[in-house]
Design an enzyme around this catalytic site. Structure first.
Site, PDB file in Angstrom:
ATOM      1  N   LYS A  10      20.072  43.406  57.485  1.00 24.01           N
ATOM      2  CA  LYS A  10      21.342  42.546  56.027  1.00 24.01           C
ATOM      3  C   LYS A  10      20.667  41.049  55.497  1.00 24.01           C
ATOM      4  O   LYS A  10      19.220  40.998  55.943  1.00 24.01           O
ATOM      5  CB  LYS A  10      22.473  42.193  56.770  1.00 24.01           C
ATOM      6  CG  LYS A  10      23.663  43.744  57.435  1.00 24.01           C
ATOM      7  CD  LYS A  10      25.415  42.938  57.642  1.00 24.01           C
ATOM      8  CE  LYS A  10      25.869  44.723  58.052  1.00 24.01           C
ATOM      9  NZ  LYS A  10      27.021  44.436  58.321  1.00 24.01           N
ATOM     10  N   TYR A  50      30.144  50.784  50.641  1.00 25.21           N
ATOM     11  CA  TYR A  50      31.144  50.302  52.439  1.00 25.21           C
ATOM     12  C   TYR A  50      32.839  50.517  51.030  1.00 25.21           C
ATOM     13  O   TYR A  50      33.691  49.417  51.636  1.00 25.21           O
ATOM     14  CB  TYR A  50      31.432  48.704  51.585  1.00 25.21           C
ATOM     15  CG  TYR A  50      30.085  48.295  53.184  1.00 25.21           C
ATOM     16  CD1 TYR A  50      30.607  48.363  54.688  1.00 25.21           C
ATOM     17  CD2 TYR A  50      29.345  47.219  53.367  1.00 25.21           C
ATOM     18  CE1 TYR A  50      29.946  48.013  55.526  1.00 25.21           C
ATOM     19  CE2 TYR A  50      28.490  46.470  53.630  1.00 25.21           C
ATOM     20  CZ  TYR A  50      28.543  46.587  55.160  1.00 25.21           C
ATOM     21  OH  TYR A  50      27.420  46.989  56.522  1.00 25.21           O
ATOM     22  N   PHE A  58      38.018  40.947  53.239  1.00 26.71           N
ATOM     23  CA  PHE A  58      37.006  41.079  53.262  1.00 26.71           C
ATOM     24  C   PHE A  58      35.578  41.698  52.293  1.00 26.71           C
ATOM     25  O   PHE A  58      34.265  41.365  52.356  1.00 26.71           O
ATOM     26  CB  PHE A  58      36.184  41.020  54.544  1.00 26.71           C
ATOM     27  CG  PHE A  58      36.380  41.636  55.593  1.00 26.71           C
ATOM     28  CD1 PHE A  58      35.155  43.154  55.300  1.00 26.71           C
ATOM     29  CD2 PHE A  58      37.296  42.078  56.331  1.00 26.71           C
ATOM     30  CE1 PHE A  58      35.494  44.473  56.213  1.00 26.71           C
ATOM     31  CE2 PHE A  58      37.326  43.408  57.100  1.00 26.71           C
ATOM     32  CZ  PHE A  58      36.333  44.288  56.616  1.00 26.71           C
ATOM     33  N   ARG A  86      24.790  51.515  68.317  1.00 29.15           N
ATOM     34  CA  ARG A  86      26.402  50.696  68.107  1.00 29.15           C
ATOM     35  C   ARG A  86      25.818  49.792  68.988  1.00 29.15           C
ATOM     36  O   ARG A  86      26.712  48.430  69.129  1.00 29.15           O
ATOM     37  CB  ARG A  86      27.559  51.445  67.609  1.00 29.15           C
ATOM     38  CG  ARG A  86      27.287  52.735  66.499  1.00 29.15           C
ATOM     39  CD  ARG A  86      27.893  52.288  65.589  1.00 29.15           C
ATOM     40  NE  ARG A  86      29.780  51.064  65.660  1.00 29.15           N
ATOM     41  CZ  ARG A  86      29.965  50.511  64.680  1.00 29.15           C
ATOM     42  NH1 ARG A  86      29.192  50.818  63.344  1.00 29.15           N
ATOM     43  NH2 ARG A  86      31.297  49.997  64.956  1.00 29.15           N
ATOM     44  N   THR A  92      30.726  43.486  65.852  1.00 29.37           N
ATOM     45  CA  THR A  92      30.812  42.919  65.310  1.00 29.37           C
ATOM     46  C   THR A  92      30.689  41.483  64.865  1.00 29.37           C
ATOM     47  O   THR A  92      30.200  40.723  64.015  1.00 29.37           O
ATOM     48  CB  THR A  92      32.194  43.288  64.101  1.00 29.37           C
ATOM     49  OG1 THR A  92      32.088  44.967  64.589  1.00 29.37           O
ATOM     50  CG2 THR A  92      32.133  42.669  62.419  1.00 29.37           C
ATOM     51  N   ARG A 103      23.057  41.643  67.342  1.00 26.96           N
ATOM     52  CA  ARG A 103      24.114  40.572  66.743  1.00 26.96           C
ATOM     53  C   ARG A 103      23.710  39.795  67.681  1.00 26.96           C
ATOM     54  O   ARG A 103      23.880  38.152  67.122  1.00 26.96           O
ATOM     55  CB  ARG A 103      25.069  41.154  66.146  1.00 26.96           C
ATOM     56  CG  ARG A 103      25.144  41.832  65.185  1.00 26.96           C
ATOM     57  CD  ARG A 103      26.716  42.979  65.552  1.00 26.96           C
ATOM     58  NE  ARG A 103      26.689  43.139  64.211  1.00 26.96           N
ATOM     59  CZ  ARG A 103      27.356  44.711  63.360  1.00 26.96           C
ATOM     60  NH1 ARG A 103      28.102  45.040  64.831  1.00 26.96           N
ATOM     61  NH2 ARG A 103      27.895  45.359  62.337  1.00 26.96           N
ATOM     62  N   ASN A 113      26.231  39.324  59.888  1.00 22.16           N
ATOM     63  CA  ASN A 113      25.786  39.625  61.589  1.00 22.16           C
ATOM     64  C   ASN A 113      24.610  40.794  61.575  1.00 22.16           C
ATOM     65  O   ASN A 113      24.427  41.237  62.887  1.00 22.16           O
ATOM     66  CB  ASN A 113      27.094  40.480  61.991  1.00 22.16           C
ATOM     67  CG  ASN A 113      27.250  42.246  61.233  1.00 22.16           C
ATOM     68  OD1 ASN A 113      27.033  41.998  59.942  1.00 22.16           O
ATOM     69  ND2 ASN A 113      28.976  41.897  61.084  1.00 22.16           N
ATOM     70  N   HIS A 116      23.890  47.037  60.301  1.00 25.27           N
ATOM     71  CA  HIS A 116      24.901  48.086  60.030  1.00 25.27           C
ATOM     72  C   HIS A 116      24.214  49.106  60.878  1.00 25.27           C
ATOM     73  O   HIS A 116      23.503  48.779  60.797  1.00 25.27           O
ATOM     74  CB  HIS A 116      24.913  48.308  58.734  1.00 25.27           C
ATOM     75  CG  HIS A 116      25.532  49.156  58.481  1.00 25.27           C
ATOM     76  ND1 HIS A 116      27.161  49.869  58.877  1.00 25.27           N
ATOM     77  CD2 HIS A 116      25.315  50.593  58.507  1.00 25.27           C
ATOM     78  CE1 HIS A 116      27.219  50.701  58.161  1.00 25.27           C
ATOM     79  NE2 HIS A 116      26.045  51.358  58.150  1.00 25.27           N
ATOM     80  N   GLU A 127      26.475  57.796  54.520  1.00 21.72           N
ATOM     81  CA  GLU A 127      25.365  57.373  54.705  1.00 21.72           C
ATOM     82  C   GLU A 127      23.935  57.830  54.244  1.00 21.72           C
ATOM     83  O   GLU A 127      23.237  56.901  53.534  1.00 21.72           O
ATOM     84  CB  GLU A 127      25.310  55.995  55.461  1.00 21.72           C
ATOM     85  CG  GLU A 127      26.996  55.428  55.195  1.00 21.72           C
ATOM     86  CD  GLU A 127      27.585  55.091  56.748  1.00 21.72           C
ATOM     87  OE1 GLU A 127      26.804  54.263  58.088  1.00 21.72           O
ATOM     88  OE2 GLU A 127      28.222  54.262  56.040  1.00 21.72           O
TER      89      GLU A 127
HETATM   90  P1  ATP Z   1      28.811  47.923  60.380  1.00 18.26           P
HETATM   91  O1  ATP Z   1      30.085  48.821  59.580  1.00 18.26           O
HETATM   92  O2  ATP Z   1      27.838  46.706  59.538  1.00 18.26           O
HETATM   93  O3  ATP Z   1      28.208  48.630  61.344  1.00 18.26           O
HETATM   94  P2  ATP Z   1      31.295  47.189  62.074  1.00 18.26           P
HETATM   95  O4  ATP Z   1      31.153  48.691  62.455  1.00 18.26           O
HETATM   96  O5  ATP Z   1      30.747  46.715  63.682  1.00 18.26           O
HETATM   97  O6  ATP Z   1      29.940  46.679  61.135  1.00 18.26           O
HETATM   98  P3  ATP Z   1      33.704  47.121  60.130  1.00 18.26           P
HETATM   99  O7  ATP Z   1      34.693  46.590  60.674  1.00 18.26           O
HETATM  100  O8  ATP Z   1      33.024  48.545  59.912  1.00 18.26           O
HETATM  101  O9  ATP Z   1      32.231  46.221  61.577  1.00 18.26           O
HETATM  102  O10 ATP Z   1      33.218  45.825  59.243  1.00 18.26           O
HETATM  103  C1  ATP Z   1      31.890  46.477  58.429  1.00 18.26           C
HETATM  104  C2  ATP Z   1      31.320  44.837  57.853  1.00 18.26           C
HETATM  105  O11 ATP Z   1      32.151  44.117  57.498  1.00 18.26           O
HETATM  106  C3  ATP Z   1      30.466  44.500  58.887  1.00 18.26           C
HETATM  107  O12 ATP Z   1      29.100  44.441  60.092  1.00 18.26           O
HETATM  108  C4  ATP Z   1      30.907  42.863  58.830  1.00 18.26           C
HETATM  109  O13 ATP Z   1      29.297  42.605  58.047  1.00 18.26           O
HETATM  110  C5  ATP Z   1      32.085  42.685  58.114  1.00 18.26           C
HETATM  111  N1  ATP Z   1      32.770  42.118  58.423  1.00 18.26           N
HETATM  112  C6  ATP Z   1      34.091  43.314  58.831  1.00 18.26           C
HETATM  113  N2  ATP Z   1      35.143  42.249  59.631  1.00 18.26           N
HETATM  114  C7  ATP Z   1      35.091  40.974  58.733  1.00 18.26           C
HETATM  115  C8  ATP Z   1      36.343  39.750  58.969  1.00 18.26           C
HETATM  116  N3  ATP Z   1      36.771  39.702  59.247  1.00 18.26           N
HETATM  117  N4  ATP Z   1      35.446  38.930  58.070  1.00 18.26           N
HETATM  118  C9  ATP Z   1      34.257  38.690  56.979  1.00 18.26           C
HETATM  119  N5  ATP Z   1      33.462  39.938  57.584  1.00 18.26           N
HETATM  120  C10 ATP Z   1      34.038  41.012  58.759  1.00 18.26           C
HETATM  121 MG    MG Z   2      31.623  49.480  60.405  1.00 18.50          MG
END
Ligand code: ATP
Ligand code: MG
Length: 138
Positions: A10, A50, A58, A86, A92, A103, A113, A116, A127
């Site tokens: 990212k 996304y 968010f 993962r 996350t 992370r 973070n 992805h 994706e």
């Molecule tokens: P990713 O999809 O990026 O691999 P993830 O699967 O761990 O991460 P998701 O729940 O899919 O998390 O959320 C996608 C992305 O949105 C997160 O990686 C983070 O950058 C952002 N995100 C998720 N939750 C929050 C939150 N509560 N506040 C701000 N940003 C968030």
């Molecule tokens: Mg995700």
């Protein structure tokens, strides 16, 4: 059996100069980098990627963040690639990420973070197809 997953370094991690260190962690963990490219994406492209999160509070800051600077997109391959990536990424929210995860080492906040990774076979297929053409994956 060899499985493919999709990953992004990212904008926060690229900005901080962590690209090489994160790629090294990925290779050390046994992933083959099948395809890789560095891009600056538009907010519209980030929204399409996304789309599953479009109803989340968010969504707007997330897509602004993801289009705020260059990112590195990758297709990775190994046995059990989706779950193993993962695990290597960590939670996350980096505050909850296990010691030794990407992370924990490189992420600054729940939004910024560092990395992805696809969360299932169907999302990995979507994706990979969203960012890479078939001829880039031979
Ligand atoms: P990713 O999809 O990026 O691999 P993830 O699967 O761990 O991460 P998701 O729940 O899919 O998390 O959320 C996608 C992305 O949105 C997160 O990686 C983070 O950058 C952002 N995100 C998720 N939750 C929050 C939150 N509560 N506040 C701000 N940003 C968030
Ligand atoms: Mg995700």
């Amino acid at each position: 059996m060899a499985q493919r997953t999709f990953s992004i370094i990212k904008p926060d991690a690229v900005r901080k100069g962590f690209t090489g260190a994160i790629l090294a962690e990925i290779e050390k963990a046994g992933f083959q980098i099948l395809a890789i490219k560095r891009l600056s994406i538009s907010k519209e492209q980030a929204k399409g990627f996304y789309a599953v999160h479009s109803a989340r509070p968010f969504f707007d800051p997330l897509t602004t963040f993801m289009s705020s600077g260059p990112i590195v997109l990758m297709v990775l391959e190994k046995d059990n690639a989706i779950a193993d990536l993962r695990k290597l990424m960590g939670a996350t929210n980096p505050a909850n990420a296990d010691e030794g995860t990407i992370r924990k080492k490189f992420a600054g906040s729940i939004q910024e973070n560092a990395i992805h990774g696809s969360d299932a076979e169907d999302t990995a297929a979507f994706e990979i197809g969203y960012w890479f053409a078939g001829y880039e994956l031979v």
